[in-house]
Design an enzyme around this catalytic site. Structure first.
Site, mmCIF file in Angstrom:
data_model
loop_
_atom_site.group_PDB
_atom_site.id
_atom_site.type_symbol
_atom_site.label_atom_id
_atom_site.label_comp_id
_atom_site.label_asym_id
_atom_site.label_seq_id
_atom_site.Cartn_x
_atom_site.Cartn_y
_atom_site.Cartn_z
ATOM 1 N N LYS A 11 0.833 -1.208 0.000
ATOM 2 C CA LYS A 11 0.000 0.000 0.000
ATOM 3 C C LYS A 11 0.866 1.257 0.000
ATOM 4 O O LYS A 11 0.617 2.192 -0.746
ATOM 5 C CB LYS A 11 -0.921 0.041 1.240
ATOM 6 C CG LYS A 11 -1.856 -1.128 1.370
ATOM 7 C CD LYS A 11 -2.793 -0.958 2.566
ATOM 8 C CE LYS A 11 -2.098 -0.924 3.907
ATOM 9 N NZ LYS A 11 -1.413 -2.164 4.299
ATOM 10 N N ARG A 86 -9.447 0.974 9.446
ATOM 11 C CA ARG A 86 -9.095 -0.433 9.557
ATOM 12 C C ARG A 86 -10.219 -1.239 10.198
ATOM 13 O O ARG A 86 -10.065 -2.453 10.365
ATOM 14 C CB ARG A 86 -7.868 -0.566 10.458
ATOM 15 C CG ARG A 86 -6.540 -0.760 9.733
ATOM 16 C CD ARG A 86 -5.482 -0.711 10.819
ATOM 17 N NE ARG A 86 -4.258 -1.385 10.534
ATOM 18 C CZ ARG A 86 -3.185 -0.811 9.987
ATOM 19 N NH1 ARG A 86 -3.239 0.415 9.557
ATOM 20 N NH2 ARG A 86 -2.072 -1.499 9.858
ATOM 21 N N ARG A 125 11.826 -6.960 5.373
ATOM 22 C CA ARG A 125 11.768 -5.517 5.115
ATOM 23 C C ARG A 125 12.760 -4.754 6.014
ATOM 24 O O ARG A 125 12.868 -5.037 7.198
ATOM 25 C CB ARG A 125 10.329 -5.081 5.429
ATOM 26 C CG ARG A 125 9.952 -3.729 4.998
ATOM 27 C CD ARG A 125 8.468 -3.645 4.805
ATOM 28 N NE ARG A 125 7.731 -3.480 6.060
ATOM 29 C CZ ARG A 125 6.466 -3.088 6.107
ATOM 30 N NH1 ARG A 125 5.791 -2.846 4.995
ATOM 31 N NH2 ARG A 125 5.839 -2.973 7.255
ATOM 32 N N ARG A 158 11.662 -2.569 11.304
ATOM 33 C CA ARG A 158 10.580 -2.048 12.126
ATOM 34 C C ARG A 158 10.311 -3.029 13.248
ATOM 35 O O ARG A 158 10.279 -4.235 13.009
ATOM 36 C CB ARG A 158 9.315 -1.904 11.260
ATOM 37 C CG ARG A 158 9.042 -0.482 10.861
ATOM 38 C CD ARG A 158 7.920 -0.428 9.873
ATOM 39 N NE ARG A 158 6.635 -0.872 10.402
ATOM 40 C CZ ARG A 158 5.481 -0.699 9.765
ATOM 41 N NH1 ARG A 158 5.456 -0.107 8.591
ATOM 42 N NH2 ARG A 158 4.352 -1.131 10.281
ATOM 43 N N ARG A 169 -0.401 -9.198 13.410
ATOM 44 C CA ARG A 169 -0.946 -8.124 12.559
ATOM 45 C C ARG A 169 -1.811 -8.709 11.438
ATOM 46 O O ARG A 169 -2.845 -8.137 11.078
ATOM 47 C CB ARG A 169 0.201 -7.295 11.970
ATOM 48 C CG ARG A 169 0.862 -6.412 13.012
ATOM 49 C CD ARG A 169 2.235 -5.949 12.575
ATOM 50 N NE ARG A 169 2.197 -5.028 11.472
ATOM 51 C CZ ARG A 169 3.201 -4.862 10.601
ATOM 52 N NH1 ARG A 169 4.305 -5.578 10.701
ATOM 53 N NH2 ARG A 169 3.082 -3.998 9.629
HETATM 54 P P1 AMP Z 1 0.939 0.249 9.472
HETATM 55 O O1 AMP Z 1 2.167 1.049 9.216
HETATM 56 O O2 AMP Z 1 -0.250 0.726 8.676
HETATM 57 O O3 AMP Z 1 1.165 -1.241 9.340
HETATM 58 O O4 AMP Z 1 0.534 0.515 11.001
HETATM 59 C C1 AMP Z 1 1.419 0.167 12.066
HETATM 60 C C2 AMP Z 1 0.640 0.042 13.363
HETATM 61 O O5 AMP Z 1 0.010 1.290 13.683
HETATM 62 C C3 AMP Z 1 -0.493 -0.972 13.353
HETATM 63 O O6 AMP Z 1 -0.048 -2.297 13.594
HETATM 64 C C4 AMP Z 1 -1.371 -0.442 14.482
HETATM 65 O O7 AMP Z 1 -0.820 -0.742 15.749
HETATM 66 C C5 AMP Z 1 -1.262 1.071 14.292
HETATM 67 N N1 AMP Z 1 -2.316 1.575 13.369
HETATM 68 C C6 AMP Z 1 -2.137 2.113 12.132
HETATM 69 N N2 AMP Z 1 -3.316 2.462 11.566
HETATM 70 C C7 AMP Z 1 -4.271 2.146 12.493
HETATM 71 C C8 AMP Z 1 -5.686 2.238 12.522
HETATM 72 N N3 AMP Z 1 -6.381 2.705 11.480
HETATM 73 N N4 AMP Z 1 -6.338 1.815 13.640
HETATM 74 C C9 AMP Z 1 -5.660 1.354 14.710
HETATM 75 N N5 AMP Z 1 -4.321 1.200 14.740
HETATM 76 C C10 AMP Z 1 -3.623 1.596 13.650
#
Ligand code: AMP
Length: 212
Positions: A11, A86, A125, A158, A169
């Protein structure tokens, strides 16, 4: 426009390409939260432990951060959302929020990738903490092991890209986020693309479907 897909679907990569094409900002809720953690703001301090476990951050913490970002003037001609919403509840909140800003989502693109491939992508990654460049130990390694090609900084993994957290996740995605596909399908704004293969082919596929 909104991009939906499991962690590792690409994404962020596609959002960066689309951002250049449409001249609108890429808004990643994960990036907003990571910035808050780095600054150790009140939101960042509270969000950190949820993120380390691969769990969703509570809506109360996240939503005003997203709202604040979407209210910035650079979003007035559109934006590419990545990682928010989400859950169905977040999608409803977004609808209300966009209504207040006199706009709405015009299209939602879901990027599909098989689970085995997602685990391979996420566990390999690496990223540059200084300039943000992204690498993969097998698929896109830096020229010198563990060092950024662009600025020479030591690459990092990360914290939530370690295997146990990756599985958590992916499970959260299936349980909480996948139902959003049906939600947006019903609104007739959902496009689905395959996320395996050449990045540019996937990008062209998305552009073709969103009618650009
Ligand atoms: P991402 O970079 O999108 O994979 O997000 C990393 C982490 O941020 C996720 O595993 C969640 O802990 C938190 N996070 C990101 N977006 C959301 C969301 N829309 N709702 C809740 N937690 C989020």
């Amino acid at each position: 426009m909104l991009l939906i897909g499991p962690p590792g679907a690409g994404k962020g990569t596609q959002a960066k390409l689309l951002q250049r094409h449409f001249h609108v900002p890429h808004i990643s809720s994960g990036d907003l939260l990571r910035a808050a953690v780095q600054q150790q703001s009140a939101v960042g301090i509270e969000a950190q432990s949820f993120m380390q476990r691969g769990e969703l951050v509570p809506d109360g913490l996240l939503i005003h951060v997203v709202e604040e970002r979407l209210s910035q003037p650079d979003c007035s001609n559109g934006f590419i959302l990545d990682g928010f919403p989400r859950t169905i509840a977040q999608a409803e909140t977004l609808r209300t929020l966009l209504g207040r800003l006199h706009t709405s989502l015009d299209n939602v693109t879901s990027i599909k990738v098989p689970q085995k491939e997602l685990i391979r992508r996420l566990s390999g990654r690496r990223q540059c903490p200084e300039c943000g460049s992204a690498y993969h130990v097998e698929l896109d390694p830096p020229k010198k092991a563990e060092l950024c090609d662009k600025c020479g900084s030591k690459l990092i993994q990360r914290e939530d890209d370690h295997e146990a957290t990756i599985v958590a996740r992916l499970n959260v995605y299936e349980r909480e986020t996948a139902p959003l596909l049906e939600y947006y399908r019903k609104s007739n704004i959902l496009h689905e693309v395959g996320g395996v293969g050449n990045q540019n082919d996937i990008y062209q596929d998305i552009l073709g479907r969103v009618g650009a």
